[in-house]
Motif scaffolding. Structure first.
Motif, PDB file in Angstrom:
ATOM      1  N   ILE A   7       0.858  -1.190   0.000  1.00 32.36           N
ATOM      2  CA  ILE A   7       0.000   0.000   0.000  1.00 32.36           C
ATOM      3  C   ILE A   7       0.886   1.229   0.000  1.00 32.36           C
ATOM      4  CG2 ILE A   7      -1.557   1.390   1.428  1.00 32.36           C
ATOM      5  CD1 ILE A   7      -2.987  -1.150   2.256  1.00 32.36           C
ATOM      6  N   LEU A   8       0.605   2.135  -0.926  1.00 32.47           N
ATOM      7  CA  LEU A   8       1.297   3.432  -0.966  1.00 32.47           C
ATOM      8  C   LEU A   8       0.344   4.490  -0.430  1.00 32.47           C
ATOM      9  CD1 LEU A   8       3.375   5.592  -1.828  1.00 32.47           C
ATOM     10  CD2 LEU A   8       2.397   5.454  -4.151  1.00 32.47           C
ATOM     11  N   ASN A   9       0.715   5.131   0.666  1.00 27.48           N
ATOM     12  CA  ASN A   9      -0.069   6.238   1.218  1.00 27.48           C
ATOM     13  C   ASN A   9       0.578   7.557   0.812  1.00 27.48           C
ATOM     14  OD1 ASN A   9      -2.155   4.873   2.717  1.00 27.48           O
ATOM     15  ND2 ASN A   9      -0.607   4.259   4.204  1.00 27.48           N
ATOM     16  N   ASP A  10      -0.205   8.388   0.143  1.00 25.49           N
ATOM     17  CA  ASP A  10       0.283   9.708  -0.284  1.00 25.49           C
ATOM     18  C   ASP A  10      -0.390  10.760   0.601  1.00 25.49           C
ATOM     19  OD1 ASP A  10       0.801  12.142  -1.512  1.00 25.49           O
ATOM     20  OD2 ASP A  10       0.674  11.302  -3.544  1.00 25.49           O
ATOM     21  N   VAL A  11       0.361  11.259   1.556  1.00 24.02           N
ATOM     22  CA  VAL A  11      -0.204  12.182   2.556  1.00 24.02           C
ATOM     23  C   VAL A  11      -0.729  13.454   1.902  1.00 24.02           C
ATOM     24  CG1 VAL A  11       0.348  13.533   4.632  1.00 24.02           C
ATOM     25  CG2 VAL A  11       1.269  11.224   4.357  1.00 24.02           C
ATOM     26  N   THR A  12      -0.142  13.866   0.805  1.00 20.86           N
ATOM     27  CA  THR A  12      -0.573  15.118   0.157  1.00 20.86           C
ATOM     28  C   THR A  12      -1.989  15.016  -0.406  1.00 20.86           C
ATOM     29  OG1 THR A  12       0.212  14.597  -2.075  1.00 20.86           O
ATOM     30  CG2 THR A  12       1.827  15.545  -0.536  1.00 20.86           C
ATOM     31  N   ARG A  13      -2.463  13.800  -0.642  1.00 17.46           N
ATOM     32  CA  ARG A  13      -3.793  13.630  -1.242  1.00 17.46           C
ATOM     33  C   ARG A  13      -4.891  13.358  -0.225  1.00 17.46           C
ATOM     34  NH1 ARG A  13      -3.187  10.317  -6.927  1.00 17.46           N
ATOM     35  NH2 ARG A  13      -1.355  11.417  -7.706  1.00 17.46           N
ATOM     36  N   CYS A 149     -11.074   4.736  -0.817  1.00 19.07           N
ATOM     37  CA  CYS A 149     -10.502   6.088  -0.815  1.00 19.07           C
ATOM     38  C   CYS A 149     -10.915   6.874  -2.058  1.00 19.07           C
ATOM     39  CB  CYS A 149      -8.982   6.004  -0.737  1.00 19.07           C
ATOM     40  SG  CYS A 149      -8.210   7.646  -0.697  1.00 19.07           S
ATOM     41  N   PRO A 150     -11.560   8.017  -1.873  1.00 19.93           N
ATOM     42  CA  PRO A 150     -12.042   8.793  -3.027  1.00 19.93           C
ATOM     43  C   PRO A 150     -10.956   9.617  -3.698  1.00 19.93           C
ATOM     44  CG  PRO A 150     -12.656   9.908  -0.995  1.00 19.93           C
ATOM     45  CD  PRO A 150     -11.963   8.647  -0.581  1.00 19.93           C
ATOM     46  N   LYS A 151      -9.800   9.719  -3.096  1.00 17.86           N
ATOM     47  CA  LYS A 151      -8.749  10.603  -3.598  1.00 17.86           C
ATOM     48  C   LYS A 151      -7.492   9.873  -4.070  1.00 17.86           C
ATOM     49  CE  LYS A 151     -10.800  14.500  -2.985  1.00 17.86           C
ATOM     50  NZ  LYS A 151     -11.081  15.373  -4.132  1.00 17.86           N
ATOM     51  N   GLU A 152      -7.552   8.544  -4.078  1.00 20.52           N
ATOM     52  CA  GLU A 152      -6.350   7.757  -4.384  1.00 20.52           C
ATOM     53  C   GLU A 152      -5.178   8.195  -3.504  1.00 20.52           C
ATOM     54  OE1 GLU A 152      -5.482   7.461  -8.512  1.00 20.52           O
ATOM     55  OE2 GLU A 152      -7.356   6.418  -8.951  1.00 20.52           O
ATOM     56  N   ALA A 153      -5.519   8.547  -2.263  1.00 19.22           N
ATOM     57  CA  ALA A 153      -4.467   8.870  -1.298  1.00 19.22           C
ATOM     58  C   ALA A 153      -3.813   7.598  -0.800  1.00 19.22           C
ATOM     59  CB  ALA A 153      -5.056   9.648  -0.122  1.00 19.22           C
ATOM     60  N   THR A 154      -4.505   6.498  -1.016  1.00 20.59           N
ATOM     61  CA  THR A 154      -3.955   5.201  -0.640  1.00 20.59           C
ATOM     62  C   THR A 154      -4.180   4.271  -1.824  1.00 20.59           C
ATOM     63  OG1 THR A 154      -4.041   3.480   1.060  1.00 20.59           O
ATOM     64  CG2 THR A 154      -6.104   4.607   0.611  1.00 20.59           C
ATOM     65  N   THR A 155      -3.109   3.701  -2.349  1.00 23.13           N
ATOM     66  CA  THR A 155      -3.194   2.877  -3.555  1.00 23.13           C
ATOM     67  C   THR A 155      -2.499   1.540  -3.312  1.00 23.13           C
ATOM     68  OG1 THR A 155      -1.313   4.158  -4.372  1.00 23.13           O
ATOM     69  CG2 THR A 155      -3.437   4.688  -5.286  1.00 23.13           C
ATOM     70  N   PHE A 156      -2.796   0.582  -4.189  1.00 25.96           N
ATOM     71  CA  PHE A 156      -2.373  -0.795  -3.932  1.00 25.96           C
ATOM     72  C   PHE A 156      -1.773  -1.408  -5.188  1.00 25.96           C
ATOM     73  CE2 PHE A 156      -3.538  -5.384  -3.830  1.00 25.96           C
ATOM     74  CZ  PHE A 156      -2.842  -5.758  -2.682  1.00 25.96           C
ATOM     75  N   GLY A 157      -0.737  -2.210  -4.991  1.00 24.44           N
ATOM     76  CA  GLY A 157      -0.112  -2.935  -6.087  1.00 24.44           C
ATOM     77  C   GLY A 157       1.044  -3.739  -5.525  1.00 24.44           C
ATOM     78  N   SER A 158       1.922  -4.194  -6.395  1.00 27.24           N
ATOM     79  CA  SER A 158       3.099  -4.906  -5.899  1.00 27.24           C
ATOM     80  C   SER A 158       4.086  -3.887  -5.321  1.00 27.24           C
ATOM     81  CB  SER A 158       3.763  -5.691  -7.028  1.00 27.24           C
ATOM     82  OG  SER A 158       4.373  -4.787  -7.937  1.00 27.24           O
ATOM     83  N   GLN A 159       5.006  -4.371  -4.525  1.00 26.75           N
ATOM     84  CA  GLN A 159       5.994  -3.472  -3.930  1.00 26.75           C
ATOM     85  C   GLN A 159       6.743  -2.705  -5.024  1.00 26.75           C
ATOM     86  OE1 GLN A 159       6.373  -3.726  -0.457  1.00 26.75           O
ATOM     87  NE2 GLN A 159       7.855  -2.066  -0.257  1.00 26.75           N
ATOM     88  N   ALA A 164       7.741   2.335  -7.687  1.00 25.62           N
ATOM     89  CA  ALA A 164       7.879   3.053  -8.958  1.00 25.62           C
ATOM     90  C   ALA A 164       6.904   4.234  -9.009  1.00 25.62           C
ATOM     91  CB  ALA A 164       7.636   2.103 -10.132  1.00 25.62           C
ATOM     92  N   GLU A 165       5.681   4.008  -8.528  1.00 28.21           N
ATOM     93  CA  GLU A 165       4.684   5.091  -8.524  1.00 28.21           C
ATOM     94  C   GLU A 165       5.103   6.212  -7.570  1.00 28.21           C
ATOM     95  OE1 GLU A 165       2.324   5.860 -10.362  1.00 28.21           O
ATOM     96  OE2 GLU A 165       1.202   7.340  -9.209  1.00 28.21           O
ATOM     97  N   ALA A 166       5.633   5.812  -6.418  1.00 28.95           N
ATOM     98  CA  ALA A 166       6.106   6.820  -5.461  1.00 28.95           C
ATOM     99  C   ALA A 166       7.218   7.658  -6.086  1.00 28.95           C
ATOM    100  CB  ALA A 166       6.594   6.143  -4.189  1.00 28.95           C
ATOM    101  N   ILE A 181      10.920   8.218   0.565  1.00 23.09           N
ATOM    102  CA  ILE A 181       9.839   7.234   0.609  1.00 23.09           C
ATOM    103  C   ILE A 181       9.940   6.510   1.949  1.00 23.09           C
ATOM    104  CG2 ILE A 181       8.793   5.212  -0.475  1.00 23.09           C
ATOM    105  CD1 ILE A 181      10.201   6.053  -3.114  1.00 23.09           C
ATOM    106  N   TRP A 182       9.029   6.839   2.876  1.00 22.31           N
ATOM    107  CA  TRP A 182       9.044   6.196   4.195  1.00 22.31           C
ATOM    108  C   TRP A 182       8.637   4.734   4.038  1.00 22.31           C
ATOM    109  CZ3 TRP A 182       8.173  11.361   3.736  1.00 22.31           C
ATOM    110  CH2 TRP A 182       8.844  12.198   4.625  1.00 22.31           C
ATOM    111  N   GLY A 183       9.469   3.854   4.549  1.00 22.26           N
ATOM    112  CA  GLY A 183       9.189   2.424   4.469  1.00 22.26           C
ATOM    113  C   GLY A 183       9.999   1.719   3.399  1.00 22.26           C
ATOM    114  N   GLU A 184      10.648   2.494   2.531  1.00 26.40           N
ATOM    115  CA  GLU A 184      11.489   1.822   1.529  1.00 26.40           C
ATOM    116  C   GLU A 184      12.655   1.127   2.243  1.00 26.40           C
ATOM    117  OE1 GLU A 184      13.222   4.357  -1.451  1.00 26.40           O
ATOM    118  OE2 GLU A 184      13.717   2.638  -2.741  1.00 26.40           O
ATOM    119  N   HIS A 185      13.198   1.793   3.242  1.00 28.79           N
ATOM    120  CA  HIS A 185      14.348   1.217   3.941  1.00 28.79           C
ATOM    121  C   HIS A 185      14.156   1.102   5.446  1.00 28.79           C
ATOM    122  CE1 HIS A 185      16.514   1.458   0.196  1.00 28.79           C
ATOM    123  NE2 HIS A 185      16.339   2.765   0.126  1.00 28.79           N
TER     124      HIS A 185
END
Ligand code: SF4
Ligand code: SF4
Ligand code: SF4
Length: 274
Positions: A7-13, A149-159, A164-166, A181-185
């Motif tokens: 899950i990628l969480n984009d705080v700005t959205r 999520c109505p804003k795609e602030a949280t999206t899902f896919g493979s790591q 790549a999206e982040a 990217i928090w959580g990458e490392h």
């Protein structure tokens, strides 16, 4: 189910609408609303019946919080009976039938995620399981919180896809995002990652600004194994105390014509949960 789900969480959205919170509660059969924070809730809003929450900062930035599904989860490593399990696909799940209630996992998690059912006579540790069962069975193709999520602030896919999206978003609007990217490392990498315009160090337990990139299992178990009996004793005592208080309150409330004396509200910190 895809391998290495992320899950990628984009705080700005995020607009703080809590549709993700409601969807998680619904799919996991939890009460729609818990009411105001009380026993069992942490300061960030997580509880045994709220596996994802929206942390509202003073600057009005909303940040979703949930289990990170660490690559090398400290909660799994400290569980003496194997009740927390790192699945081959990636999500970290929980087997209530095995759990003995020691709550080592709550002590070991660097993000303060697992919560305990303090008001249950048959309590469990609860946390986000990344909708593992339903994703695995094919009932859903993405976690309920993501779907809502109505804003795609949280999206899902493979790591790989989410990283790549982040990176794509960071590169497309460098002035908008902190280039991290928090959580990458952090703590060896996690399956829930974040990009943001505010520093997210505060999401770690006790506001530790930097958790480091080393996995935590060795360190956490080395520390916790030195106090097993004392910790187990305290955990049992706290559970028994809560059970007695709760039972007295129920009996008092049920007694006809008797004045109900409300016990002082116990905060989560006082109750020992975080
Ligand atoms: S965030 Fe905490 S509860 Fe979730 S997998 Fe990592 S250590 Fe376990
Ligand atoms: S992944 Fe599933 S269990 Fe986890 S917060 Fe989202 S809806 Fe809840
Ligand atoms: S549903 Fe999306 S926009 Fe609404 S609070 Fe959750 S993550 Fe933020």
């Amino acid at each position: 189910m895809i391998d290495n789900p992320c899950i990628l969480n984009d705080v700005t959205r995020c607009i703080g609408c809590e549709e993700c919170v409601a969807a998680c509660k619904k799919i996991n059969g939890m009460p729609v609303e818990d009411g105001p924070p009380r026993l069992g809730h942490s300061k960030d809003g997580l509880s045994a019946t709220r596996w994802t929450s929206i942390f509202r900062r003073p600057d009005e930035v909303s940040v979703r919080k949930q289990c990170r599904h660490c690559f090398e989860p400290a909660c799994v490593s400290v569980c003496p009976v194997g009740a927390l399990i790192k699945t081959p696909e990636g999500p970290v799940i929980y087997d209530k039938a095995i759990c003995m209630g020691c709550r080592y996992c709550m002590m070991g998690c660097p993000y303060g995620i697992p919560h305990y059912e303090w008001n249950s006579i048959n309590p469990s540790v609860r946390k986000c399981i990344l909708c593992y069962d339903k994703l695995k069975s094919g009932e859903i193709d993405k976690p309920a919180c993501v779907n809502a999520c109505p804003k795609e602030a949280t999206t899902f896919g493979s790591q790989e896809e989410m990283l790549a999206e982040a990176r794509r978003r960071l590169a497309a609007e460098p002035e908008k995002y902190i280039q991290h990217i928090w959580g990458e490392h952090e703590v060896g990498g996690t399956s829930v990652i974040y990009i943001s315009h505010v520093d997210l160090g505060f999401l770690a337990w006790q506001d530790k600004k930097y958790l480091g990139t080393e996995p935590l299992p060795d360190r956490t178990w080395a520390a916790l194994k030195k106090v097993p009996l004392e910790f187990l004793g305290m955990a049992s005592f706290m559970t028994a105390t809560w059970w007695v208080i709760d039972r007295r309150m129920r009996l008092a409330a049920e007694a006809p014509g008797e004045k109900v004396t409300e016990a002082p509200e116990t905060t989560e910190d006082e109750g020992g949960e975080r």
